[in-house]
Design a protein around this motif. Structure first.
Motif, PDB file in Angstrom:
ATOM      1  N   THR A 120       0.811  -1.226   0.000  1.00  0.00           N
ATOM      2  CA  THR A 120       0.000   0.000   0.000  1.00  0.00           C
ATOM      3  C   THR A 120       0.839   1.268   0.000  1.00  0.00           C
ATOM      4  N   VAL A 122       2.647   2.760  -2.450  1.00  0.00           N
ATOM      5  CA  VAL A 122       2.905   3.483  -3.706  1.00  0.00           C
ATOM      6  C   VAL A 122       2.480   4.957  -3.654  1.00  0.00           C
ATOM      7  N   PRO A 123       1.265   5.299  -3.207  1.00  0.00           N
ATOM      8  CA  PRO A 123       0.842   6.705  -3.270  1.00  0.00           C
ATOM      9  C   PRO A 123       1.713   7.650  -2.451  1.00  0.00           C
ATOM     10  N   LYS A 147      -2.757  -5.223  -6.863  1.00  0.00           N
ATOM     11  CA  LYS A 147      -3.142  -3.856  -6.501  1.00  0.00           C
ATOM     12  C   LYS A 147      -1.921  -2.933  -6.493  1.00  0.00           C
ATOM     13  N   TRP A 148      -0.796  -3.427  -5.977  1.00  0.00           N
ATOM     14  CA  TRP A 148       0.453  -2.658  -5.973  1.00  0.00           C
ATOM     15  C   TRP A 148       0.853  -2.294  -7.402  1.00  0.00           C
ATOM     16  N   ASP A 151      -1.433   0.390  -8.838  1.00  0.00           N
ATOM     17  CA  ASP A 151      -1.104   1.712  -8.306  1.00  0.00           C
ATOM     18  C   ASP A 151       0.190   2.253  -8.903  1.00  0.00           C
ATOM     19  N   LEU A 152       1.142   1.351  -9.152  1.00  0.00           N
ATOM     20  CA  LEU A 152       2.480   1.760  -9.568  1.00  0.00           C
ATOM     21  C   LEU A 152       2.547   2.206 -11.030  1.00  0.00           C
ATOM     22  N   GLU A 155       1.927   5.855 -11.831  1.00  0.00           N
ATOM     23  CA  GLU A 155       2.999   6.704 -11.300  1.00  0.00           C
ATOM     24  C   GLU A 155       4.198   6.699 -12.247  1.00  0.00           C
TER      25      GLU A 155
END
Length: 619
Positions: A120, A122-123, A147-148, A151-152, A155
């Motif tokens: 969790t 990444v943000p 999920k990682w 999210d990544l 970015e």
């Protein structure tokens, strides 16, 4: 093969060992990963401890010459692991993995690897050091890993990185398997033949900002737990000076919810359950007695006491890591419609005076309240020296506390022109309803019916009040003697408290807080009266106790007001509101000659065989 792993600085090893020993039983496998800035200066470290069934990861940072649990305060986003290596090898391909263990496996193999931490993380990470670089991403083979990765990838797209992703579906990994599981089986050479997929293939549509037209939004009314005062799914701040009974008021609210009782305005509350997370008061000797005194249905009250990591281990609840677990547990508990956090600052892991850190910490808690549909009440204090200001501006800490709250409630003691004292709960701010009005209230001490000798305070609500909060809260507290009242009043209070014999310093502090006296004022009164603080000598549990000086006891005995014998003057029942003992468990005496515990250090057996100058332990 040349290892690229950045070792933990030797000069800090023993100090961090002591900190880890204090924070957790280190009998299991463990690893320390240091985080540096681009110049190579140590910022903090993350400690991973593996048990037979689970893992625990905790950050530590330097505070002077000691290591303390928790991350330091960052001005921007958190740095990546191995930042100096990224700066020194600008042209090398970077392997991005989930977690420090995987990154270390790759750097030991001579690969340039980095991570932001767990699934969790990444943000909150700063990805700009990877701008325009070639990157290989290796997710874990499980749902958090997916999920990682999701999210990544956005970015990395924003910073123009050239990204390839390891196709873990073709690696025959077990569930939750990662590079640390795969590399020992297949070897370093096999890294050159991994199945890859271009990042664009995993993102069918470019990232974009979602827009919703207003006519597509379903309008919903605000769901009130207490009409105009407590709204489901919203944050409320309950603030006031010490001694105004904020926690007791919160327990009264909880009691009303659990029994389906009536609010101070006479309206009926739907019966439901309550969740309480208290970092100050003990449920056993303070909160549950107050709930009982208020008539709560105790079967509908749940206390957050910790997080069970293994069947045999319970650690302190960490809002930054455990909110998802809490939300699942609350759903199992049933229809929770009120959540009390006391104090609300305990939900903030960073600097409670910084707007961004308070918002970052509280937002997940607010979102959880919205998801489960409960009113969230955070308790806090007024800042000293702010008397006369708007009550909503007096809340201690960052302005974000009151900005995020939809309703701010304030408590205070006030005095009318005739010298009559009263207490008032006022509505200082509301973004979703009326922002004025309040209720008078008093406290009474009662003996619990089924627990002889056990006393607790409860709220007695008075008349409804009209007017703005600043008007209702009355004259600001006197600044010269703190918010706790005058020295003369404190001396009378302390003398009355100790007349019947020695009282534990815990009880003195608890009763003083309940009566609205600051501890600094009580200590001045102690000095002025010559009150004696002593430990041992047959007193209960070897605790610190306060007593009046012998000269005072003898003088009062001669006047017939008390016995000459100390043993005839032992405490029976003692309290501010009558001679009954307050139950609240608070911090003990703060005398300069108190015995201090020696600082915890690692067990010799644990350190046996540990070489402080060796790199092998990685600490």
């Amino acid at each position: 093969m040349t290892s690229l792993t950045m070792r933990f600085p030797v000069e800090h090893k023993q100090a961090l060992l002591a900190a880890v020993k204090r924070a957790r039983n280190p009998d299991n496998k463990w690893q320390v990963s240091p985080y540096f800035d681009a110049a190579g200066d140590l910022l903090f470290a993350r400690v991973r401890i593996d048990t037979a069934t689970d893992k625990t990861i905790r950050p530590f940072h330097l505070a002077g010459d000691r290591w303390k649990q928790g991350e330091p305060t960052f001005e921007g986003k958190k740095p990546l692991l191995n930042l100096p290596l990224l700066a020194a090898h600008q042209d090398d391909e970077v392997w991005l993995v989930e977690g420090e263990k995987c990154a270390t496996v790759l750097t030991d193999a001579g690969k340039l690897a980095a991570t932001s931490g767990g699934a969790t993380s990444v943000p909150g990470a700063d990805w700009t050091p990877l701008s325009g670089r070639r990157v290989i991403v290796w997710p874990d083979n499980d749902q958090p890993g997916a999920k990682w990765l999701a999210d990544l990838l956005p970015e990395l797209a924003r910073i123009g990185a050239e990204v390839r992703v390891v196709d873990v579906n073709k690696l025959e990994l077990a569930e939750s398997g990662d590079v640390a599981d795969w590399l020992p089986l297949y070897g370093i050479e096999a890294l050159d033949d991994l199945p890859m997929v271009e990042a664009e293939a995993l993102v069918p549509e470019a990232a974009r900002v979602e827009l919703v037209r207003a006519d597509q939004i379903k309008i919903e009314p605000i769901r009130w737990l207490w009409d105009g005062w407590l709204a489901c799914g919203k944050l409320h701040i309950l603030a006031g000076a010490p001694g105004t009974g904020k926690t007791t008021i919160a327990m009264a609210m909880a009691a009303t919810v659990t029994r389906g009782g009536r609010w101070p305005d006479g309206s009926r509350c739907a019966r439901s359950s309550v969740l309480i997370w208290s970092g100050e008061d003990d449920p056993q000797d303070t909160l549950v007695p107050r709930l009982m005194a208020a008539g709560a249905d105790l079967s509908r009250v749940f206390f957050v006491t910790g997080t069970r990591s293994t069947p045999d281990e319970v650690r302190p609840f960490d809002p930054a890591a455990d909110l998802d677990l809490l939300q699942r547990t609350v759903r199992q508990a049933g229809d929770v419609r009120l959540m009390v956090v006391d104090p609300v600052v305990s939900a903030v892991s960073g600097d409670s005076h910084k707007n961004t850190e308070v918002r970052r910490a509280l937002q997940p808690l607010v979102e959880m309240a919205g998801t489960i549909g409960c009113a969230l009440v955070g308790i806090t204090h007024f800042s000293k020296g702010t008397g006369g200001k708007d009550p909503a501006e007096r809340v201690t800490g960052s302005i974000a506390f009151t900005a995020l709250a939809r309703v701010v409630l304030a408590t205070a003691k006030r005095e009318d022109d005739d010298g009559n004292r009263s207490q008032v709960l006022a509505r200082a701010k509301s973004n979703i309803g009326q922002d004025h009005g309040g209720f008078a209230y008093e406290f009474e001490q009662v003996e619990l019916a089924d627990h002889p000798g056990v006393f607790a305070s409860r709220v007695m609500w008075g008349e409804a009040l009209e007017g703005e909060a600043r008007e209702l809260l009355g004259t600001p507290e006197p600044a010269g003697d703190g918010e706790g009242g005058t020295l003369a009043d404190a001396k009378r209070f302390l003398r009355s408290l100790l007349e019947d014999g020695p009282v534990s310093s815990k009880s003195v502090k608890a009763d003083a807080d309940g009566a609205g006296y600051s501890w600094a004022t009580i200590r001045r009164a102690q000095t002025a009266l010559g009150v004696v603080a002593e430990k041992g000598k047959g007193l209960a549990n070897g605790q610190w106790h306060w007593r009046l000086p012998d000269t005072y006891v003898e003088k009062e005995a001669e006047s017939g007001r008390c016995s000459r014998k100390r043993e005839d003057a032992q405490q029976k029942k003692m309290s501010t509101f009558g001679k009954i003992e307050h139950l609240r468990g608070v911090d003990t005496d703060f005398d300069a000659d108190d015995d201090l515990d020696e600082e915890a250090v690692p067990d010799p057996d644990w350190l046996a065989g540990y070489d402080a100058n060796s790199d092998e332990a990685r600490i």
